[in-house]
Design an enzyme around this catalytic site. Sequence first.
Site, PDB file in Angstrom:
ATOM      1  N   LYS A 119      16.569  38.693  -8.712  1.00 12.45           N
ATOM      2  CA  LYS A 119      17.181  38.212  -9.951  1.00 12.45           C
ATOM      3  C   LYS A 119      18.693  38.099  -9.836  1.00 12.45           C
ATOM      4  O   LYS A 119      19.299  37.211 -10.431  1.00 12.45           O
ATOM      5  CB  LYS A 119      16.829  39.147 -11.117  1.00 12.45           C
ATOM      6  CG  LYS A 119      15.423  38.956 -11.634  1.00 12.45           C
ATOM      7  CD  LYS A 119      15.322  39.496 -13.046  1.00 12.45           C
ATOM      8  CE  LYS A 119      13.949  39.259 -13.654  1.00 12.45           C
ATOM      9  NZ  LYS A 119      13.849  39.811 -15.010  1.00 12.45           N
ATOM     10  N   LYS A 202       5.389  32.888  -7.072  1.00 10.73           N
ATOM     11  CA  LYS A 202       4.568  33.353  -8.197  1.00 10.73           C
ATOM     12  C   LYS A 202       4.787  32.459  -9.419  1.00 10.73           C
ATOM     13  O   LYS A 202       5.883  31.912  -9.608  1.00 10.73           O
ATOM     14  CB  LYS A 202       4.867  34.846  -8.432  1.00 10.73           C
ATOM     15  CG  LYS A 202       5.571  35.187  -9.680  1.00 10.73           C
ATOM     16  CD  LYS A 202       5.751  36.660  -9.923  1.00 10.73           C
ATOM     17  CE  LYS A 202       6.892  36.750 -10.927  1.00 10.73           C
ATOM     18  NZ  LYS A 202       7.079  37.971 -11.610  1.00 10.73           N
ATOM     19  N   LYS A 205       7.709  32.356 -15.914  1.00  8.32           N
ATOM     20  CA  LYS A 205       8.261  31.676 -17.095  1.00  8.32           C
ATOM     21  C   LYS A 205       9.655  31.138 -16.811  1.00  8.32           C
ATOM     22  O   LYS A 205      10.152  30.296 -17.543  1.00  8.32           O
ATOM     23  CB  LYS A 205       8.242  32.603 -18.318  1.00  8.32           C
ATOM     24  CG  LYS A 205       8.892  33.947 -18.154  1.00  8.32           C
ATOM     25  CD  LYS A 205       8.677  34.834 -19.400  1.00  8.32           C
ATOM     26  CE  LYS A 205       7.920  36.101 -19.077  1.00  8.32           C
ATOM     27  NZ  LYS A 205       7.585  36.964 -20.134  1.00  8.32           N
TER      28      LYS A 205
END
Length: 339
Positions: A119, A202, A205
């Site tokens: 992230k 993966k 969202k």
Amino acid sequence: MNNTQFTPRVFSGIQPSGGLTLGNYLGAIKRFVDMQNQGDFQTVYCMVDLHAITVWQDPAALRRNTRELAAGFIASGISPEKSILINQSAVPEHAQLGWIFSCVARMGWMSRMTQFKDKAGKNAEASSLGLFAYPALMAADILVYHATHVPVGEDQKQHLELTRDIAAKFNHDYGVDFFPEVEPVIEGAATRVMSLRDGSKKMSKSDPSDASRINMTDDADTIAKKIRKAKTDPDALPSEAEGLKDRPEARNLVNIYAALNEQTVEQVLAEVGGQQFGTFKPALAELAVSKLSPISTEMARLMDDVGEIDKLLANGALQAREITAPILKKTYEIVGMVG
Ligand code: AMP
Ligand code: TRP
């Protein structure tokens, strides 16, 4: 340490940082519902809004996403009568225990977390301190309930190992047997649902491509179109799981089919082995629409009355605090806090 002294209790959470995907549904929510209905556990499910703001969230979007996630939980079968359903920030003991755990966890442990590295990307210096401390708050979410079991997708395994390390270090440092050893529950055909556009990534969202995922709010046509366009290879489906080994996209679609239809991969392949994707994809689309449309219709209905959602969450927070307040109080005593 053994867990026999603890009430069998499930805790899990999802970030209200965007819409729900099929990955969230199959990897997490569907299994939350199963564990609720199994009856062996007290179950607590949470919208983790404090985790969501470790990266920027527009306030209006955060409010909407939190309520929509609550609607998604309820529409999928989480019953406020059978489970405690809460928004994290409404139960202040999460953040309070999170601070204690920030003082237990070591910088070195945190810096090995792959989710932080993913992230934060190349610019870790510019990421928030909260993003780095994220797993300490996650450990607090779980342990402030003395939860024993945590159903999650594969990507959360490392965070749960850290949760166990934090509990063990706390127990060791203070010479107590206070926090349980948490069991991750990572099971089923869909612990890692992959992107429809790239079988090595993966489903998420936050993927910029909407075609890469199925959103729980997608209508029937959109779901069918995304499945029809999903990346695949030119071969027919195998009859045995072994034949999916080097075919990540094919494996993903079969896993999704199995999880939606509550079958094993072997059972699915026994039925569809030999089929071309031209036949399999429409069957998968039909199955997905039949399972997901009732949920999205119910979500939309619930979102028409956010006052009712807020009332359910306020009630959930009251129930939650009956568990968390005494555990936090005892933690403060163990640590030596006065007052
Ligand atoms: P998040 O949306 O990152 O807060 O994730 C909430 C839950 O959904 C966690 O238990 C994740 O492991 C699970 N999850 C998210 N994406 C996927 C996926 N693609 N496949 C399986 N589980 C997932
Ligand atoms: N980190 C989890 C995710 O990104 C969300 C989460 C926060 C969580 N606290 C939790 C999951 C406690 C399980 C238990 O998916």
